[in-house]
Design an enzyme around this catalytic site. Structure first.
Site, PDB file in Angstrom:
ATOM      1  N   ARG A 142       0.990  -1.004   0.042  1.00  0.00           N
ATOM      2  CA  ARG A 142       0.013  -0.015  -0.035  1.00  0.00           C
ATOM      3  C   ARG A 142       0.876   1.095   0.151  1.00  0.00           C
ATOM      4  O   ARG A 142       1.539   1.391   1.083  1.00  0.00           O
ATOM      5  CB  ARG A 142      -0.899   0.110   1.352  1.00  0.00           C
ATOM      6  CG  ARG A 142      -1.850   1.181   1.329  1.00  0.00           C
ATOM      7  CD  ARG A 142      -2.747   1.498   0.091  1.00  0.00           C
ATOM      8  NE  ARG A 142      -3.674   2.477   0.473  1.00  0.00           N
ATOM      9  CZ  ARG A 142      -3.516   3.699   0.211  1.00  0.00           C
ATOM     10  NH1 ARG A 142      -2.463   4.192  -0.763  1.00  0.00           N
ATOM     11  NH2 ARG A 142      -4.541   4.761   0.245  1.00  0.00           N
ATOM     12  N   HIS A 145       1.927   6.985   1.871  1.00  0.00           N
ATOM     13  CA  HIS A 145       0.875   7.835   1.948  1.00  0.00           C
ATOM     14  C   HIS A 145       0.594   8.446   3.150  1.00  0.00           C
ATOM     15  O   HIS A 145       0.982   8.208   4.284  1.00  0.00           O
ATOM     16  CB  HIS A 145      -0.414   7.283   1.274  1.00  0.00           C
ATOM     17  CG  HIS A 145      -0.976   6.075   2.083  1.00  0.00           C
ATOM     18  ND1 HIS A 145      -0.455   5.017   2.215  1.00  0.00           N
ATOM     19  CD2 HIS A 145      -2.150   6.284   2.774  1.00  0.00           C
ATOM     20  CE1 HIS A 145      -1.387   4.393   3.088  1.00  0.00           C
ATOM     21  NE2 HIS A 145      -2.331   5.172   3.432  1.00  0.00           N
ATOM     22  N   HIS A 147      -3.108  10.803   5.267  1.00  0.00           N
ATOM     23  CA  HIS A 147      -4.413  11.219   5.269  1.00  0.00           C
ATOM     24  C   HIS A 147      -4.670  12.086   6.615  1.00  0.00           C
ATOM     25  O   HIS A 147      -3.967  12.039   7.410  1.00  0.00           O
ATOM     26  CB  HIS A 147      -5.475  10.233   5.075  1.00  0.00           C
ATOM     27  CG  HIS A 147      -5.059   8.885   5.717  1.00  0.00           C
ATOM     28  ND1 HIS A 147      -4.997   8.490   6.881  1.00  0.00           N
ATOM     29  CD2 HIS A 147      -4.695   7.634   5.400  1.00  0.00           C
ATOM     30  CE1 HIS A 147      -4.611   7.195   7.361  1.00  0.00           C
ATOM     31  NE2 HIS A 147      -4.403   6.866   6.177  1.00  0.00           N
ATOM     32  N   GLU A 151      -5.730   6.534  11.563  1.00  0.00           N
ATOM     33  CA  GLU A 151      -5.820   5.061  10.948  1.00  0.00           C
ATOM     34  C   GLU A 151      -5.758   3.972  12.206  1.00  0.00           C
ATOM     35  O   GLU A 151      -4.688   4.106  12.669  1.00  0.00           O
ATOM     36  CB  GLU A 151      -5.031   4.782   9.853  1.00  0.00           C
ATOM     37  CG  GLU A 151      -5.041   3.259   9.404  1.00  0.00           C
ATOM     38  CD  GLU A 151      -4.069   3.058   8.454  1.00  0.00           C
ATOM     39  OE1 GLU A 151      -4.077   4.015   7.258  1.00  0.00           O
ATOM     40  OE2 GLU A 151      -3.301   2.027   8.295  1.00  0.00           O
ATOM     41  N   HIS A 190       2.975   6.983   6.024  1.00  0.00           N
ATOM     42  CA  HIS A 190       3.161   5.414   6.408  1.00  0.00           C
ATOM     43  C   HIS A 190       2.842   4.660   5.358  1.00  0.00           C
ATOM     44  O   HIS A 190       2.726   4.810   4.124  1.00  0.00           O
ATOM     45  CB  HIS A 190       2.140   5.022   7.480  1.00  0.00           C
ATOM     46  CG  HIS A 190       0.641   5.422   7.167  1.00  0.00           C
ATOM     47  ND1 HIS A 190       0.022   6.638   7.289  1.00  0.00           N
ATOM     48  CD2 HIS A 190      -0.209   4.554   6.602  1.00  0.00           C
ATOM     49  CE1 HIS A 190      -1.189   6.460   7.095  1.00  0.00           C
ATOM     50  NE2 HIS A 190      -1.488   5.363   6.484  1.00  0.00           N
ATOM     51  N   GLU A 213     -10.776   6.070   0.800  1.00  0.00           N
ATOM     52  CA  GLU A 213      -9.443   5.472   0.812  1.00  0.00           C
ATOM     53  C   GLU A 213      -8.858   5.574  -0.699  1.00  0.00           C
ATOM     54  O   GLU A 213      -7.764   5.529  -0.941  1.00  0.00           O
ATOM     55  CB  GLU A 213      -9.815   3.704   0.734  1.00  0.00           C
ATOM     56  CG  GLU A 213      -8.571   2.778   0.836  1.00  0.00           C
ATOM     57  CD  GLU A 213      -7.313   3.003   1.403  1.00  0.00           C
ATOM     58  OE1 GLU A 213      -6.441   2.652   1.158  1.00  0.00           O
ATOM     59  OE2 GLU A 213      -7.452   3.674   2.447  1.00  0.00           O
TER      60      GLU A 213
END
Length: 434
Positions: A142, A145, A147, A151, A190, A213
């Site tokens: 993944r 990135h 946000h 999380e 992360h 997402e």
């Protein structure tokens, strides 16, 4: 000596009693009237409940003509939701749905795995939290990135390596396995990478119902949309260094497995060291908060995990077990059902109540301070998680509330008898039977 008309209708006695007796008789009238109203209300409520339970339009096996469904229907979905098809007679009013299944969510497939989400766009009541399911193959990444929202994650199967860097340049690199948790505070960059032999599948929960997402801040995307000469100036290298930056996001992609953990930790921590509180947590290493014949619960919040700003409870209910009647005064509750089958009734102000059924992969949502319970209706353990967008877990038990309220006062409300009330345990059960 009793007045000859004292036993007649109180209003008639009040009119015909001598003046010196009117005050006394008025009090008797009010007392008698209040008692009559209470008794009538109690009888009405009891009668209504009995009528609903014994209604000719309802039957235990739903065989009556009013209960029939002659038109074609989605039989498998009906079978999964018996309390929506034939609601308990205690359900009432227009309580909105508080359930959505990941099985109904769009799945985005990539070379390194897949992902799908349940947000406020799918479940309108879920205003403060959203959830994501993700699968990464061995080596699947993944993309790096970040946000805005925090999380919180639960590893469902397999293993993965997580990395993060905080606002002071301190690093976190660790391997997480089935049953482990991690937290990435909002804004912290992360990544996640599936390890051997079969990668990982995990659940992500965000403290923002509008989270998406598919719209996060991505490393490749950012660099692609920054002029090469600016990148060159920023890093003090030729612009040609960035000639091979992908022209679009990578998102979830397949690559080789990472280097040995110790090697990557040493490299990442150079100059600044690790984060002061681990972003990973192992619930298996803690004692259950409560365990009894009905099941067990592990409450995990900042009091035992300093890095987290999201509280959670991991709950296992044995067949027939009940997460007792309660509510949470400090925040909304987001649920994910890991395995088993159960049902939940949510009560809302205005005498609204609704019962819905849950199974593995379902999401539940309860607004702040709304009373509810969760019951295992299957023959195997019901395992689910409760997640809250707050650092600390709080709940209020119905039984504990009643146990610490004067028994006469409670009995005046419920008419259960004070002997029942004195037997309620003084400490919340959390799970019953104890």
């Amino acid at each position: 000596m009793p007045h000859p008309r004292d036993n007649e209708h109180p209003a008639k006695a009040l009119i015909e009693t001598p003046a010196e007796m009117q005050a006394l008789t008025r009090r008797r009238f009010l007392e008698t009237g209040s008692a009559t109203l209470l008794a009538a209300a109690s009888l009405t409520a009891t009668a209504a409940a009995q009528q609903a339970a014994q209604s000719p339009y309802r039957s235990p096996d739903h065989h009556t003509v009013p209960e029939s469904q002659p038109a074609p229907l989605n039989a498998p979905l009906d079978a999964e939701n018996p309390d929506s098809v034939f609601a308990p007679p205690t359900d009432s009013g227009g309580q909105p749905p508080f359930k959505y299944s990941f099985s109904l969510a769009h799945k985005r497939q990539e070379s390194g795995g897949w992902t799908r989400q349940v947000t406020v766009r799918d479940l309108p009541i879920s205003k403060k939290m959203a959830g994501v399911q993700m699968r990464l193959i061995a080596g699947g990444i993944r993309e790096l990135h970040w946000h805005v929202g925090a999380e919180w994650a639960l590893m469902l199967t397999g293993s993965a390596r997580i990395t993060a860097v905080d606002q002071h340049g301190r690093s976190h690199v660790s391997d997480v396995h089935a049953g482990d948790l991690w937290i990435f505070p909002g804004g912290i960059p992360h990544s996640i990478q599936g390890l051997g032999p079969d990668g990982a599948e995990f659940l992500l929960v965000f403290d923002d119902g509008n989270f998406n997402e598919f719209e996060t801040f991505l490393l490749t995307d950012w660099l692609h949309h920054t002029p090469p000469e600016v990148l060159a100036k920023n890093f003090g290298v030729p612009a040609s260094t960035f000639a091979n930056v992908p022209p679009h996001e990578l998102f979830i992609f397949a690559r080789d497995l990472p280097r040995p953990l110790a090697e990557e930790q040493q490299q990442s921590e150079q100059g600044t060291g690790p984060v002061p509180h681990s972003f990973a947590f192992q619930p298996s290493q803690m004692q259950p908060t409560k365990t009894n014949p009905g099941g067990e619960v592990r409450v995990i919040d900042r009091s035992i995990w300093p890095a987290t700003n999201i509280a959670a409870a991991l709950v296992t209910l044995k067949p027939g077990g009940l997460r007792e009647l309660h509510w949470h005064p400090n925040e909304d509750e987001w649920q994910y059902y890991v395995s088993g089958t159960g049902r939940m009734t949510v009560f809302a102000a205005g005498a609204r109540a609704r019962t819905m059924d849950f199974t593995a992969g379902d999401v539940g949502y309860i607004e702040r301070s709304a009373p509810h319970y969760i019951e295992n209706t299957g023959t195997t353990d019901l395992i689910f998680i409760e997640v809250f967008p707050t650092p600390f877990y709080e709940d209020i038990s119905l039984a504990e509330w009643l146990a610490h309220t004067p028994t006469r006062l409670v009995d005046q409300h419920l008419a259960t008898g004070e002997s029942f009330l004195t037997q309620i345990p003084k400490k919340e059960a959390i799970i019953v039977p104890e």
